[in-house]
Design an enzyme around this catalytic site. Structure first.
Site, PDB file in Angstrom:
ATOM      1  CE  LYS A 147      39.837  43.374  39.837  1.00  0.00           C
ATOM      2  NZ  LYS A 147      39.404  43.709  38.489  1.00  0.00           N
TER       3      LYS A 147
HETATM    4  N1  PPE Z   1      34.690  43.144  34.911  1.00  0.00           N
HETATM    5  C1  PPE Z   1      36.034  43.160  34.779  1.00  0.00           C
HETATM    6  C2  PPE Z   1      36.666  42.240  33.804  1.00  0.00           C
HETATM    7  C3  PPE Z   1      36.777  44.020  35.568  1.00  0.00           C
HETATM    8  O1  PPE Z   1      38.099  44.029  35.458  1.00  0.00           O
HETATM    9  C4  PPE Z   1      36.129  44.885  36.465  1.00  0.00           C
HETATM   10  C5  PPE Z   1      36.909  45.841  37.294  1.00  0.00           C
HETATM   11  C6  PPE Z   1      34.728  44.844  36.556  1.00  0.00           C
HETATM   12  C7  PPE Z   1      34.044  43.954  35.757  1.00  0.00           C
HETATM   13  C8  PPE Z   1      33.957  45.689  37.524  1.00  0.00           C
HETATM   14  O2  PPE Z   1      34.190  45.277  38.828  1.00  0.00           O
HETATM   15  P1  PPE Z   1      34.071  46.258  40.071  1.00  0.00           P
HETATM   16  O3  PPE Z   1      35.272  47.135  40.020  1.00  0.00           O
HETATM   17  O4  PPE Z   1      34.051  45.356  41.243  1.00  0.00           O
HETATM   18  O5  PPE Z   1      32.831  47.010  39.898  1.00  0.00           O
HETATM   19  N2  PPE Z   1      38.095  46.303  36.707  1.00  0.00           N
HETATM   20  C9  PPE Z   1      39.110  46.898  37.541  1.00  0.00           C
HETATM   21  C10 PPE Z   1      40.438  46.922  36.839  1.00  0.00           C
HETATM   22  C11 PPE Z   1      40.671  47.961  35.811  1.00  0.00           C
HETATM   23  C12 PPE Z   1      42.117  47.981  35.366  1.00  0.00           C
HETATM   24  O6  PPE Z   1      42.373  48.530  34.296  1.00  0.00           O
HETATM   25  O7  PPE Z   1      43.003  47.508  36.078  1.00  0.00           O
HETATM   26  C13 PPE Z   1      38.658  48.237  38.111  1.00  0.00           C
HETATM   27  O8  PPE Z   1      37.698  48.835  37.641  1.00  0.00           O
HETATM   28  O9  PPE Z   1      39.287  48.678  39.073  1.00  0.00           O
END
Ligand code: PPE
Length: 305
Positions: free
Chosen positions: A159
């Site tokens: 990330k």
């Molecule tokens: N894919 C991506 C590309 C992504 O950024 C997130 C989280 C997820 C999947 C889901 O991951 P998880 O949060 O571990 O379930 N995206 C984060 C960032 C959003 C933002 O705008 O900044 C979040 O949901 O916190």
């Protein structure tokens, strides 16, 4: 989304005033996009604020850093304690939490090895990411013209801040075209994920979500949802999806820390039944789990104390 300031931000081991948490314009990561971060939420529970799967998020931050060859100066345990300090200092019952590790001021050029590594953790109130009625009314998706970056271009398992250039291009394109969110396909043309959420599609009673190999982040919400769905008796697996699988889905939802569980009502103007029964059941159980209301998931809820 506008930020509402809170009182303190944790920076390199200390709680500093919100306005004092500043960096130099020649901060390395600002120029080259190599930082690693997390998005975490704290929720109000019967025992006060609790951070959902905090340790799992900090472990992922460490994995992201490992992929980037970035040696974090703080352990998972130290970052967990620092996060609790920030949330406690904010006085908020629920909030969004953003830890970030980045290369600091002092070096320029692409060699990151001599760079200093700074770490900060902030929190602030953040409401529904895709709108207040995303779980009930659903959102409109569009297939992006941007391809999800490939494993040999930008590692999707990490990330990293730079990975989000791809996501922002897709998000803005979808919003400008009148949609709520973009679905991204990988180089092979298979569904990867949305710009900030993992994707789930239900067909003939089976829930499928694209894995890391498809270019998706290994979502902590994706993992929670799979556990919840299976515990509710649904067949739920990681697996390949084409855009046609989505067009003919019985139901579909997105999930992520910020978006929680959000139903999808269409892709590329092809209607998807919404909200479907699995989406509603999983979404409602997720909402109870994050607030510490489900006994079997109580280890996911890490109290701030
Ligand atoms: N894919 C991506 C590309 C992504 O950024 C997130 C989280 C997820 C999947 C889901 O991951 P998880 O949060 O571990 O379930 N995206 C984060 C960032 C959003 C933002 O705008 O900044 C979040 O949901 O916190």
């Amino acid at each position: 989304m506008p930020i509402t300031p809170t009182s303190k931000i944790w920076m390199n081991g200390e709680l500093v005033d919100w306005d004092a948490a500043q960096i130099h314009v020649l901060t390395h990561s600002l120029h080259y996009g190599m930082g690693v971060f997390e998005g975490i939420r704290a929720y109000e529970t019967a025992q006060g604020p609790a951070v959902f799967r905090l340790t799992d998020h900090m472990e992922r931050l460490h994995r992201s850093a490992r992929i980037m060859m970035m040696e974090l100066p703080y352990s998972v345990e130290e970052l967990v304690e620092a996060t609790k300090d920030v949330v406690r200092a904010s006085g908020l019952a629920s909030c969004y939490i953003r830890p970030i590790a980045y290369y600091g001021y002092g070096e320029m050029g692409l060699n990151t090895l001599p760079c200093s590594i700074d770490v900060a953790i902030a929190c602030w109130p953040w409401g529904a990411y895709l709108g207040d009625d995303a779980l009930t009314k659903g959102i409109r998706l569009k297939t992006s013209s941007w391809t999800r970056h490939d494993h040999n271009t930008m590692p999707p398992a990490a990330k990293t801040t730079g990975n989000y250039v791809n996501s922002s291009l897709a998000k803005v394109e979808a919003l400008k075209a009148g949609y709520d969110e973009a679905i991204m396909l990988n180089k092979a043309g298979l569904v990867s994920e949305c710009t900030g959420e993992n994707v789930f599609v239900a067909r003939n009673g089976v829930l499928l979500s694209p894995p890391l190999s498809a270019g998706a982040l290994e979502g902590i919400t994706q993992d929670s949802v799979m556990t919840i769905a299976r515990d509710l008796g649904y067949d739920c697996q990681l697996g390949e999806l084409t855009r046609s699988d989505v067009y003919v889905a019985d139901e579909m939802f997105l999930c992520g820390t910020a978006a929680e569980v959000s139903a999808v009502n269409s892709l590329d103007d092809r209607a998807i039944p919404c909200p479907g029964p699995i989406t509603t059941a999983v979404g409602e159980e997720y909402h109870r789990a994050i607030r510490g209301q489900v006994d079997r998931y109580k280890d996911w809820v890490e109290h701030v104390g």
